[in-house]
Design a protein around this motif. Structure first.
Motif, PDB file in Angstrom:
ATOM      1  N   GLN A  39     -25.658  23.099 -41.538  1.00 12.04           N
ATOM      2  CA  GLN A  39     -26.084  22.284 -42.711  1.00 12.04           C
ATOM      3  C   GLN A  39     -24.966  21.212 -42.650  1.00 12.04           C
ATOM      4  OE1 GLN A  39     -27.247  23.710 -46.369  1.00 12.04           O
ATOM      5  NE2 GLN A  39     -28.220  21.823 -47.003  1.00 12.04           N
ATOM      6  N   GLY A  42     -24.884  16.366 -46.964  1.00 11.87           N
ATOM      7  CA  GLY A  42     -26.070  15.160 -47.265  1.00 11.87           C
ATOM      8  C   GLY A  42     -27.439  15.529 -46.463  1.00 11.87           C
ATOM      9  N   LYS A  43     -27.235  16.522 -45.691  1.00 11.02           N
ATOM     10  CA  LYS A  43     -28.587  16.867 -44.871  1.00 11.02           C
ATOM     11  C   LYS A  43     -29.098  18.283 -45.045  1.00 11.02           C
ATOM     12  CE  LYS A  43     -27.113  13.882 -41.057  1.00 11.02           C
ATOM     13  NZ  LYS A  43     -26.965  13.563 -39.480  1.00 11.02           N
ATOM     14  N   GLU A  44     -30.290  18.513 -44.875  1.00 10.67           N
ATOM     15  CA  GLU A  44     -31.019  19.680 -44.823  1.00 10.67           C
ATOM     16  C   GLU A  44     -30.334  20.812 -43.745  1.00 10.67           C
ATOM     17  OE1 GLU A  44     -35.255  18.201 -46.707  1.00 10.67           O
ATOM     18  OE2 GLU A  44     -35.162  19.166 -44.858  1.00 10.67           O
ATOM     19  N   ARG A  45     -30.499  21.919 -44.095  1.00  6.67           N
ATOM     20  CA  ARG A  45     -30.185  23.071 -43.080  1.00  6.67           C
ATOM     21  C   ARG A  45     -31.223  22.829 -41.735  1.00  6.67           C
ATOM     22  NH1 ARG A  45     -28.817  28.912 -45.348  1.00  6.67           N
ATOM     23  NH2 ARG A  45     -27.515  27.348 -46.589  1.00  6.67           N
ATOM     24  N   GLU A  46     -30.657  23.008 -40.783  1.00  4.77           N
ATOM     25  CA  GLU A  46     -31.642  22.965 -39.473  1.00  4.77           C
ATOM     26  C   GLU A  46     -31.331  24.134 -38.615  1.00  4.77           C
ATOM     27  OE1 GLU A  46     -30.706  19.564 -36.738  1.00  4.77           O
ATOM     28  OE2 GLU A  46     -28.563  20.058 -36.850  1.00  4.77           O
ATOM     29  N   GLU A  89     -21.007  14.851 -34.385  1.00  7.91           N
ATOM     30  CA  GLU A  89     -22.270  15.174 -35.277  1.00  7.91           C
ATOM     31  C   GLU A  89     -22.446  16.681 -35.139  1.00  7.91           C
ATOM     32  OE1 GLU A  89     -21.755  13.205 -32.400  1.00  7.91           O
ATOM     33  OE2 GLU A  89     -23.471  12.886 -31.054  1.00  7.91           O
ATOM     34  N   ALA A  92     -20.460  20.795 -39.517  1.00  4.67           N
ATOM     35  CA  ALA A  92     -21.417  21.415 -40.341  1.00  4.67           C
ATOM     36  C   ALA A  92     -20.866  22.628 -40.823  1.00  4.67           C
ATOM     37  CB  ALA A  92     -22.739  21.414 -39.836  1.00  4.67           C
TER      38      ALA A  92
END
Length: 124
Positions: A39, A42-46, A89, A92
């Motif tokens: 995660q 500002g983003k969802e867990r992927e 990128e 996380a």
């Protein structure tokens, strides 16, 4: 009850490598699929990667294929994520996940237990 404890996160330069470890306790580790999720702020867990109980089946999100490798050692109750050629990128919090059964958890709905997470920061 299952306890998952991640380690191995940290700060690394782009192009570098890290190996995450997840030590499991509390149930028959070898019977269950395991996975890694992440995660970013500002983003969802992927979903990142998953592995079946036997290690025969592995799966990866497209963005890490060829760079990350998931593996497990059932004798040590540990699952690993080798991360090579890291990119900014990839920054996380990385979470270890135990599946509900022997199936590799490829989505959050198939996760029974989560670790506390470990921060991975890739500087460009």
């Amino acid at each position: 009850q299952v306890q998952l404890v991640e380690s191995g996160g940290g700060l690394v330069q782009a192009g570098g490598s890290l190996r995450l470890s997840c030590a499991a306790s509390g149930r028959t580790f070898s019977s269950y699929g395991m996975g890694w999720f992440r995660q970013a702020p500002g983003k969802e867990r992927e979903f990142v990667a998953s592995i079946s109980w036997s290690s025969i089946s592995t799966d990866y999100v497209d963005s890490v294929k060829g760079r990350f490798t998931i593996s497990r050692d059932n004798a040590k109750n540990t699952v690993y994520l080798q991360m090579n050629s890291l990119k900014s990128e990839d920054t996380a919090v990385y979470y270890c996940a135990a599946g509900l059964d022997s199936r590799p958890p490829r989505s959050s709905i198939l996760v029974g237990y989560w670790g506390q997470g470990t921060q991975v920061t890739v500087s460009s």
